[in-house]
Design a protein around this motif. Structure first.
Motif, mmCIF file in Angstrom:
data_model
loop_
_atom_site.group_PDB
_atom_site.id
_atom_site.type_symbol
_atom_site.label_atom_id
_atom_site.label_comp_id
_atom_site.label_asym_id
_atom_site.label_seq_id
_atom_site.Cartn_x
_atom_site.Cartn_y
_atom_site.Cartn_z
ATOM 1 N N ALA A 18 0.825 -1.206 0.000
ATOM 2 C CA ALA A 18 0.000 0.000 0.000
ATOM 3 C C ALA A 18 0.862 1.260 0.000
ATOM 4 O O ALA A 18 0.577 2.229 -0.699
ATOM 5 N N ALA A 19 1.955 1.241 0.785
ATOM 6 C CA ALA A 19 2.852 2.397 0.829
ATOM 7 C C ALA A 19 3.498 2.636 -0.531
ATOM 8 O O ALA A 19 3.655 3.781 -0.969
ATOM 9 N N THR A 20 3.859 1.567 -1.220
ATOM 10 C CA THR A 20 4.462 1.688 -2.554
ATOM 11 C C THR A 20 3.483 2.276 -3.556
ATOM 12 O O THR A 20 3.847 3.101 -4.395
ATOM 13 N N LEU A 21 2.216 1.852 -3.451
ATOM 14 C CA LEU A 21 1.207 2.271 -4.420
ATOM 15 C C LEU A 21 0.529 3.585 -4.056
ATOM 16 O O LEU A 21 -0.173 4.173 -4.883
ATOM 17 N N GLY A 22 0.702 4.015 -2.801
ATOM 18 C CA GLY A 22 0.061 5.247 -2.364
ATOM 19 C C GLY A 22 -1.424 5.096 -2.108
ATOM 20 O O GLY A 22 -2.205 6.027 -2.328
ATOM 21 N N VAL A 23 -1.834 3.893 -1.629
ATOM 22 C CA VAL A 23 -3.229 3.629 -1.314
ATOM 23 C C VAL A 23 -3.298 3.014 0.083
ATOM 24 O O VAL A 23 -2.273 2.833 0.748
ATOM 25 N N SER A 24 -4.500 2.676 0.546
ATOM 26 C CA SER A 24 -4.654 2.042 1.847
ATOM 27 C C SER A 24 -4.455 0.533 1.728
ATOM 28 O O SER A 24 -4.604 -0.046 0.647
ATOM 29 N N ARG A 25 -4.120 -0.096 2.862
ATOM 30 C CA ARG A 25 -3.925 -1.556 2.852
ATOM 31 C C ARG A 25 -5.224 -2.284 2.540
ATOM 32 O O ARG A 25 -5.212 -3.349 1.912
#
Length: 293
Positions: free
Chosen positions: A22-29
């Motif tokens: 999620a951190a890599t993609l810039g979204v929530s888990r």
């Protein structure tokens, strides 16, 4: 599946956990988990096994991630070739560097911006090495004695590191003090600080760690406040009249400074101009980078 689905599969395959993906993609888990579930339902196959260590790819997951990685590489190469055709010195330029390098030489960046006002610089200051191959930045100022294959650039200097203490701390500890008599600053336990643990065990056995932090700015202020000793690039420590060397140089840790990009981007006018500018701008600072040696 479309490319957006493959991005989620590839990120989870690389990062192993929902949070890191999620951190890599810039979204929530939760978004990552939902997209994975939807992809598995559409394909009718399980892509990952859930384990205590994280997500382990199945054979189908490995195959799909391999395909996604090839597509990602093709997309980035195509994007790079298109950017490389840009002949105007205007537009965005994403630069990655380390915190203490920018803090020591902000004029290298400010002079480029003044020289090329049409270029919009996005500066990423981080101690985590970004991936140029994944297009996380267009160009990077990187400390590396052996730059990764697949990158091109120029060596602009060599940095030496030495242990520094505040003059006030040296006066407090007293004349004739050994390295073990000083309190030391260290990184947080969550980081891999074994190199410093090993160094202290060899060179300052029994030394006390007075403060830990992963934030360079915190450690730098703690150093100036006399809280402890730490290693700095010599250009930084020598420029501060409130600091003194305490007789410990990390000769084996000296690092070359490179300005790097991808081969397909080296003819991009903005990137070429920035790399040439950095190379020339650091020339007068070679003695400072090397600690006066």
């Amino acid at each position: 599946m479309d490319w957006d689905d493959l991005r989620y599969v590839l990120a989870l395959h690389r990062e192993k956990t929902l949070s890191d993906a999620a951190a890599t993609l810039g979204v929530s888990r939760t978004t990552v988990g939902r997209r994975l579930k939807e992809a598995e339902e559409r394909l009718g196959v399980r892509l990952f096994d859930r384990t205590e260590e994280g997500f382990a790819a199945t054979a189908a997951g490995d195959e799909l991630a391999e395909t996604a990685a090839r597509l990602e590489a093709e997309i980035h190469m195509t994007e790079g070739r298109l950017l490389g055709r840009d002949a105007e010195l205007r537009g965005r330029l994403r630069v990655s560097t380390v915190d203490f390098l920018f803090a020591g030489f902000p004029e290298v960046f400010s002079s480029f911006i003044q020289r090329y006002p049409g270029v919009e610089v996005t500066l990423g200051v981080t101690n985590v090495q970004v991936s140029l191959l994944r297009r996380e930045a267009d160009v990077a100022l990187r400390l590396d004695n052996n730059p990764a294959e697949g990158l091109v650039g120029r060596r602009v200097g060599r940095l030496q590191f030495e242990a520094y203490a505040a003059r006030s701390l040296v006066e407090r500890v007293g004349p004739g003090a050994t390295l073990a008599d000083f309190p030391w600053l260290h990184s947080d336990e969550r980081s891999d600080g074994r190199w410093l643990d090993n160094w202290l065990a060899r060179n300052a056995p029994g030394a006390r760690v007075s403060l830990r932090s992963d934030d360079f700015a915190v450690r730098r202020r703690a150093l100036s406040a006399g809280i402890g000793v730490t290693f700095l690039a010599c250009f930084d420590g020598d420029a501060d009249p409130g600091l003194v060397r305490v007789g410990a140089r990390l000769s084996e840790e000296a690092r070359d400074l490179w300005v790097l990009t991808l081969p397909e981007l080296r003819n991009n006018s903005r990137i070429r101009a920035f790399m040439d500018h950095v190379y020339e701008a650091f020339k007068p600072h070679q003695r400072a980078l090397e600690g006066g040696s």
